[in-house]
Design an enzyme around this catalytic site. Structure first.
Site, PDB file in Angstrom:
ATOM      1  CG  PHE A   1     -31.467  72.443 -11.933  1.00  0.00           C
ATOM      2  CD1 PHE A   1     -32.268  71.161 -11.706  1.00  0.00           C
ATOM      3  CD2 PHE A   1     -31.658  73.366 -11.082  1.00  0.00           C
ATOM      4  CE1 PHE A   1     -33.128  70.875 -10.762  1.00  0.00           C
ATOM      5  CE2 PHE A   1     -32.783  73.283  -9.980  1.00  0.00           C
ATOM      6  CZ  PHE A   1     -33.152  72.168  -9.878  1.00  0.00           C
ATOM      7  CB  ILE A   2     -34.628  74.888 -14.655  1.00  0.00           C
ATOM      8  CG1 ILE A   2     -34.194  75.368 -13.328  1.00  0.00           C
ATOM      9  CG2 ILE A   2     -35.972  75.197 -14.720  1.00  0.00           C
ATOM     10  CD1 ILE A   2     -34.058  76.772 -12.839  1.00  0.00           C
TER      11      ILE A   2
ATOM     12  CB  THR B   1     -33.281  84.814 -11.203  1.00  0.00           C
ATOM     13  OG1 THR B   1     -33.114  84.952  -9.910  1.00  0.00           O
ATOM     14  CG2 THR B   1     -32.283  85.761 -12.014  1.00  0.00           C
ATOM     15  CG  ASP B   2     -36.151  85.318  -6.526  1.00  0.00           C
ATOM     16  OD1 ASP B   2     -35.174  84.684  -7.053  1.00  0.00           O
ATOM     17  OD2 ASP B   2     -36.587  84.837  -5.433  1.00  0.00           O
ATOM     18  CD  GLU B   3     -29.933  85.032  -7.207  1.00  0.00           C
ATOM     19  OE1 GLU B   3     -29.036  85.732  -7.139  1.00  0.00           O
ATOM     20  OE2 GLU B   3     -30.150  83.728  -7.054  1.00  0.00           O
TER      21      GLU B   3
ATOM     22  CE1 TYR C   1     -27.912  83.881 -12.665  1.00  0.00           C
ATOM     23  CE2 TYR C   1     -28.693  84.287 -10.633  1.00  0.00           C
ATOM     24  CZ  TYR C   1     -28.713  83.994 -11.978  1.00  0.00           C
ATOM     25  OH  TYR C   1     -29.946  83.222 -12.163  1.00  0.00           O
TER      26      TYR C   1
ATOM     27  CE  LYS D   1     -31.172  84.955 -15.767  1.00  0.00           C
ATOM     28  NZ  LYS D   1     -31.240  84.120 -17.001  1.00  0.00           N
TER      29      LYS D   1
ATOM     30  NE  ARG E   1     -23.230  83.445  -2.695  1.00  0.00           N
ATOM     31  CZ  ARG E   1     -24.296  82.714  -2.943  1.00  0.00           C
ATOM     32  NH1 ARG E   1     -25.501  83.635  -3.020  1.00  0.00           N
ATOM     33  NH2 ARG E   1     -24.204  81.764  -3.441  1.00  0.00           N
TER      34      ARG E   1
HETATM   35  P1  NAD Z   1     -27.425  75.449 -15.094  1.00  0.00           P
HETATM   36  O1  NAD Z   1     -26.502  76.233 -14.831  1.00  0.00           O
HETATM   37  O2  NAD Z   1     -27.816  74.307 -14.657  1.00  0.00           O
HETATM   38  O3  NAD Z   1     -27.698  75.335 -16.691  1.00  0.00           O
HETATM   39  C1  NAD Z   1     -27.252  76.166 -17.498  1.00  0.00           C
HETATM   40  C2  NAD Z   1     -27.414  75.446 -19.032  1.00  0.00           C
HETATM   41  O4  NAD Z   1     -26.966  76.801 -19.909  1.00  0.00           O
HETATM   42  C3  NAD Z   1     -26.435  74.470 -19.096  1.00  0.00           C
HETATM   43  O5  NAD Z   1     -26.665  73.570 -19.748  1.00  0.00           O
HETATM   44  C4  NAD Z   1     -25.278  75.280 -19.756  1.00  0.00           C
HETATM   45  O6  NAD Z   1     -24.430  74.382 -20.793  1.00  0.00           O
HETATM   46  C5  NAD Z   1     -26.132  76.346 -20.798  1.00  0.00           C
HETATM   47  N1  NAD Z   1     -25.169  77.285 -21.105  1.00  0.00           N
HETATM   48  C6  NAD Z   1     -24.491  78.149 -20.352  1.00  0.00           C
HETATM   49  N2  NAD Z   1     -24.000  79.198 -21.351  1.00  0.00           N
HETATM   50  C7  NAD Z   1     -24.636  78.888 -22.448  1.00  0.00           C
HETATM   51  C8  NAD Z   1     -24.287  79.515 -23.757  1.00  0.00           C
HETATM   52  N3  NAD Z   1     -23.257  80.619 -23.896  1.00  0.00           N
HETATM   53  N4  NAD Z   1     -24.913  78.785 -24.842  1.00  0.00           N
HETATM   54  C9  NAD Z   1     -25.585  78.067 -24.866  1.00  0.00           C
HETATM   55  N5  NAD Z   1     -25.782  77.195 -23.360  1.00  0.00           N
HETATM   56  C10 NAD Z   1     -25.251  77.822 -22.420  1.00  0.00           C
HETATM   57  O7  NAD Z   1     -28.886  76.636 -14.789  1.00  0.00           O
HETATM   58  P2  NAD Z   1     -30.181  76.314 -14.200  1.00  0.00           P
HETATM   59  O8  NAD Z   1     -29.933  76.478 -12.787  1.00  0.00           O
HETATM   60  O9  NAD Z   1     -30.777  75.265 -14.939  1.00  0.00           O
HETATM   61  O10 NAD Z   1     -30.881  77.770 -14.407  1.00  0.00           O
HETATM   62  C11 NAD Z   1     -31.442  77.901 -15.983  1.00  0.00           C
HETATM   63  C12 NAD Z   1     -32.015  79.227 -16.070  1.00  0.00           C
HETATM   64  O11 NAD Z   1     -32.886  79.665 -14.724  1.00  0.00           O
HETATM   65  C13 NAD Z   1     -30.892  80.432 -16.050  1.00  0.00           C
HETATM   66  O12 NAD Z   1     -31.258  81.250 -16.941  1.00  0.00           O
HETATM   67  C14 NAD Z   1     -31.192  80.761 -14.554  1.00  0.00           C
HETATM   68  O13 NAD Z   1     -30.737  82.284 -14.603  1.00  0.00           O
HETATM   69  C15 NAD Z   1     -32.687  80.658 -14.492  1.00  0.00           C
HETATM   70  N6  NAD Z   1     -32.879  80.484 -12.995  1.00  0.00           N
HETATM   71  C16 NAD Z   1     -32.523  79.579 -11.853  1.00  0.00           C
HETATM   72  C17 NAD Z   1     -32.691  79.388 -10.820  1.00  0.00           C
HETATM   73  C18 NAD Z   1     -32.310  78.274 -10.137  1.00  0.00           C
HETATM   74  O14 NAD Z   1     -32.705  78.295  -8.708  1.00  0.00           O
HETATM   75  N7  NAD Z   1     -31.359  77.407 -10.500  1.00  0.00           N
HETATM   76  C19 NAD Z   1     -33.878  80.337 -10.225  1.00  0.00           C
HETATM   77  C20 NAD Z   1     -34.374  81.250 -11.128  1.00  0.00           C
HETATM   78  C21 NAD Z   1     -33.784  81.308 -12.420  1.00  0.00           C
HETATM   79  P1  TYD Z   2     -27.327  79.338  -3.976  1.00  0.00           P
HETATM   80  O1  TYD Z   2     -27.845  77.954  -4.010  1.00  0.00           O
HETATM   81  O2  TYD Z   2     -26.024  79.766  -4.500  1.00  0.00           O
HETATM   82  O3  TYD Z   2     -28.382  80.453  -4.728  1.00  0.00           O
HETATM   83  P2  TYD Z   2     -28.434  81.976  -4.709  1.00  0.00           P
HETATM   84  O4  TYD Z   2     -27.402  82.290  -4.168  1.00  0.00           O
HETATM   85  O5  TYD Z   2     -28.591  82.086  -6.170  1.00  0.00           O
HETATM   86  O6  TYD Z   2     -29.903  82.147  -4.043  1.00  0.00           O
HETATM   87  O7  TYD Z   2     -27.501  79.872  -2.159  1.00  0.00           O
HETATM   88  C1  TYD Z   2     -28.575  80.010  -1.705  1.00  0.00           C
HETATM   89  C2  TYD Z   2     -28.311  80.434  -0.175  1.00  0.00           C
HETATM   90  O8  TYD Z   2     -27.477  79.513   0.367  1.00  0.00           O
HETATM   91  C3  TYD Z   2     -27.939  81.389  -0.367  1.00  0.00           C
HETATM   92  O9  TYD Z   2     -28.375  82.324   0.853  1.00  0.00           O
HETATM   93  C4  TYD Z   2     -26.419  81.517  -0.085  1.00  0.00           C
HETATM   94  C5  TYD Z   2     -26.305  80.253   0.733  1.00  0.00           C
HETATM   95  N1  TYD Z   2     -25.341  79.278   0.640  1.00  0.00           N
HETATM   96  C6  TYD Z   2     -24.580  78.539   1.520  1.00  0.00           C
HETATM   97  O10 TYD Z   2     -24.827  79.003   2.925  1.00  0.00           O
HETATM   98  N2  TYD Z   2     -23.625  77.596   1.535  1.00  0.00           N
HETATM   99  C7  TYD Z   2     -23.254  77.546   0.278  1.00  0.00           C
HETATM  100  O11 TYD Z   2     -22.353  76.539   0.041  1.00  0.00           O
HETATM  101  C8  TYD Z   2     -24.019  77.893  -0.783  1.00  0.00           C
HETATM  102  C9  TYD Z   2     -23.567  77.508  -2.268  1.00  0.00           C
HETATM  103  C10 TYD Z   2     -24.898  78.887  -0.595  1.00  0.00           C
END
Ligand code: NAD
Ligand code: TYD
Length: 343
Positions: A12-13, A128-130, A153, A157, A276
């Site tokens: 995604f990102i 991540t802020d988590e 998770y 991280k 959760r």
């Molecule tokens: P995502 O799950 O959409 O994508 C993860 C990507 O990593 C995928 O393309 C997957 O194929 C690849 N991948 C997974 N394991 C791998 C491995 N062992 N070797 C090579 N490639 C691998 O994730 P995202 O939401 O785009 O997140 C990207 C980064 O940003 C992550 O590090 C995540 O922790 C961080 N992040 C995400 C969020 C969010 O809201 N999604 C917020 C803050 C930080």
């Molecule tokens: P999520 O998108 O899984 O991100 P994160 O847990 O990494 O912050 O969840 C965001 C918030 O939404 C979190 O408070 C959990 C809640 N949530 C639901 O209420 N229902 C759902 O089906 C999911 C996936 C998350």
């Protein structure tokens, strides 16, 4: 020209960042290195492969595979590594934590070894802020706060972040870290809350709301986050950590109401379910350090959610094929039998 390895670039990102980077850095060759797990999707990169032919290439590989990583860095004469690759979903980490440790901790270590061996000019870690755990109002997490992850998770991280800082201190690897808040926008796999809610609402399916829905997240637009990452990659100080997020929190229940309002769907689609385990109540960050580098977010929450909903409405081709097979098995395992009656 600079050769930049972007791991996890099919996610995604990562895919949003690759597009932005190729548009803005005309002197970058980008190599995406991605294992293509369930979350990695070549559809996220189709336009990029076409539009940036000649400056973009793809290698399928696992960041935990030393030979594959060292080969990709050496063969492409890599100057910069930007690591987006991770297992990323909290609920999956509660079901099967092992993969998170392998990729998010061990995989980060392998990439750092390559950064050290081939003397890259920058290693950037997407975090991540988590990693801070939840924080009570009115406080905000700052970069020097202790790490206190609540899920496998976030603990993985945090392990990755600490390894990065250790490689800076012990081996002078020029590491920077960004800790982003929750992202929303195009190409987010429909397991995270916003794409689950939007795609379910389009199909008149229930929106599964954990607990009382009053948990808060800083939902930022993915391109704002990508711009923040880019500022830190280019202007950040090695050894430093930067929070990246809007600085504004929204309750999950309000996110659900916003989505249903935009789609013109009944609010009775909200379905409370059991909470959760270990659920963090509130994430909130102080973003003044990254703002001092010249970054500011361009989207309010209202603008971000509106653009996001519109993208899913306009791009059913992208998500309908994901919501089949493995996804439906996961969805059943995750949600079946958890309904509770609304209070
Ligand atoms: P995502 O799950 O959409 O994508 C993860 C990507 O990593 C995928 O393309 C997957 O194929 C690849 N991948 C997974 N394991 C791998 C491995 N062992 N070797 C090579 N490639 C691998 O994730 P995202 O939401 O785009 O997140 C990207 C980064 O940003 C992550 O590090 C995540 O922790 C961080 N992040 C995400 C969020 C969010 O809201 N999604 C917020 C803050 C930080
Ligand atoms: P999520 O998108 O899984 O991100 P994160 O847990 O990494 O912050 O969840 C965001 C918030 O939404 C979190 O408070 C959990 C809640 N949530 C639901 O209420 N229902 C759902 O089906 C999911 C996936 C998350």
């Amino acid at each position: 020209m600079k050769n930049v390895l972007i791991t996890g670039g099919a996610g995604f990102i990562g895919s949003n960042y690759v597009r932005l980077a190729l548009q803005t850095h005309l002197d970058w060759n980008v190599v995406v290195f991605d294992k293509l797990t369930y979350a990695g999707n070549p559809d996220n990169l189709t336009d990029i492969a076409k539009d940036f032919k000649g400056r973009y290439s793809f290698v399928r590989g696992d960041i935990a595979d030393r030979e594959a990583v060292f080969g990709a860095v050496q063969d492409n004469n890599i100057d910069i590594i930007i690591n987006f690759a991770a297992d990323t979903h909290v609920d999956r980490s509660l079901m099967e934590p092992g993969a998170f440790i392998t990729t998010d901790v061990y995989g980060t270590f392998v990439l750092l070894e390559a950064a050290k061996e081939f003397k890259v000019s920058r290693y950037h870690q997407i975090s991540t802020d988590e990693v801070y755990g939840d924080i009570d109002e009115p406080n905000r997490s700052r970069e020097e706060d202790r790490l206190h992850g609540s899920s496998p998770y976030s603990a993985s991280k945090a392990g990755g972040d600490l390894m990065c800082l250790a490689y800076f201190r012990s081996f002078n690897v020029p590491v920077t870290i960004t800790r982003g808040t929750n992202n929303i926008g195009p190409y987010q796999y429909p397991e995270k809350v916003v794409p689950v809610f939007v795609t379910n609402a389009i199909d008149n399916l229930p929106l599964p709301m954990y607990g009382d829905g009053r948990q808060m997240r800083d939902y930022q637009y993915v391109l704002d986050h990508c711009e923040g990452i880019d500022v830190v990659v280019n202007k950040g100080v090695p050894g430093e950590v930067y929070n990246v997020g809007s600085g504004v929190e929204t309750r999950n229940i309000d996110v659900a109401h916003a989505i249903l309002g935009l789609l013109g769907k009944p609010h009775s689609l909200i379905q409370p379910i059991t909470d959760r385990p270990g659920h963090d109540r509130r994430y909130a960050i102080d973003n003044s350090k990254v703002r001092a580098l010249g970054w500011t977010p361009s989207h309010t929450f209202a603008q971000a959610i509106e653009k996001t909903v519109k993208w899913y409405v306009d791009n059913e081709w992208w998500w309908r094929k994901i919501k089949t097979g493995e996804y439906l098995d996961y969805y059943r395992k995750q949600y079946a039998g958890r309904e509770v009656s609304a209070k």
